[in-house]
Design a protein around this motif. Structure first.
Motif, PDB file in Angstrom:
ATOM      1  N   ASP A   1       3.160  -4.546   7.443  1.00  0.00           N
ATOM      2  CA  ASP A   1       2.233  -4.418   6.311  1.00  0.00           C
ATOM      3  C   ASP A   1       1.361  -3.176   6.457  1.00  0.00           C
ATOM      4  O   ASP A   1       0.149  -3.271   6.650  1.00  0.00           O
ATOM      5  N   PRO A   2       1.963  -1.991   6.376  1.00  0.00           N
ATOM      6  CA  PRO A   2       1.162  -0.781   6.551  1.00  0.00           C
ATOM      7  C   PRO A   2       0.079  -0.614   5.489  1.00  0.00           C
ATOM      8  O   PRO A   2      -1.003  -0.108   5.791  1.00  0.00           O
ATOM      9  N   LEU A   3       0.338  -1.051   4.253  1.00  0.00           N
ATOM     10  CA  LEU A   3      -0.696  -0.968   3.216  1.00  0.00           C
ATOM     11  C   LEU A   3      -1.903  -1.822   3.585  1.00  0.00           C
ATOM     12  O   LEU A   3      -3.047  -1.385   3.476  1.00  0.00           O
ATOM     13  N   GLY A   4      -1.644  -3.046   4.014  1.00  0.00           N
ATOM     14  CA  GLY A   4      -2.723  -3.955   4.389  1.00  0.00           C
ATOM     15  C   GLY A   4      -3.477  -3.467   5.616  1.00  0.00           C
ATOM     16  O   GLY A   4      -4.705  -3.564   5.683  1.00  0.00           O
ATOM     17  N   TYR A   5      -2.738  -2.939   6.576  1.00  0.00           N
ATOM     18  CA  TYR A   5      -3.370  -2.422   7.798  1.00  0.00           C
ATOM     19  C   TYR A   5      -4.281  -1.242   7.465  1.00  0.00           C
ATOM     20  O   TYR A   5      -5.427  -1.188   7.891  1.00  0.00           O
ATOM     21  N   ALA A   6      -3.766  -0.292   6.690  1.00  0.00           N
ATOM     22  CA  ALA A   6      -4.566   0.872   6.313  1.00  0.00           C
ATOM     23  C   ALA A   6      -5.782   0.453   5.493  1.00  0.00           C
ATOM     24  O   ALA A   6      -6.898   0.927   5.742  1.00  0.00           O
TER      25      ALA A   6
END
Length: 98
Positions: A8-13
């Motif tokens: 979940d790169p969007l959520g992490y960022a």
């Protein structure tokens, strides 16, 4: 539950940028607002914000990590307007944070 950079790169960022925006001790209000705006844009793109700590207590390192997570996105997702605008806002905040 923690946010996973790879799945979940969007959520992490978004979560990291939200954490920077919430840091009222180290981050000036105008830079915090840019980070919160970037987190909101990533939420619009499908990311989900969760409470996470700053990377090593460092706002700049956290913004860099958020930008690194965006680099994991597929080309189509990264090219979407909200993600590009969020990346620009994060880059601007990082530059101003010094």
């Amino acid at each position: 539950m923690s946010v996973d950079t790879v799945s979940d790169p969007l959520g992490y960022a978004a979560s990291l940028l939200d954490a920077v925006g919430a840091d009222r001790e180290q981050v000036p209000a105008d830079i915090a607002l840019e980070c919160l705006y970037a987190a909101e844009l990533l939420e619009l793109a499908g990311g989900r914000v969760e409470a996470v700590p700053l990377i090593d207590g460092d706002p700049a390192a956290s913004i860099r990590a958020a930008m690194g997570a965006l680099g994991l996105l597929d080309e189509h997702t990264f090219a979407s307007t909200p993600v590009l605008d969020a990346a620009r806002a994060a880059r601007h905040a990082l530059r101003r944070l010094g």
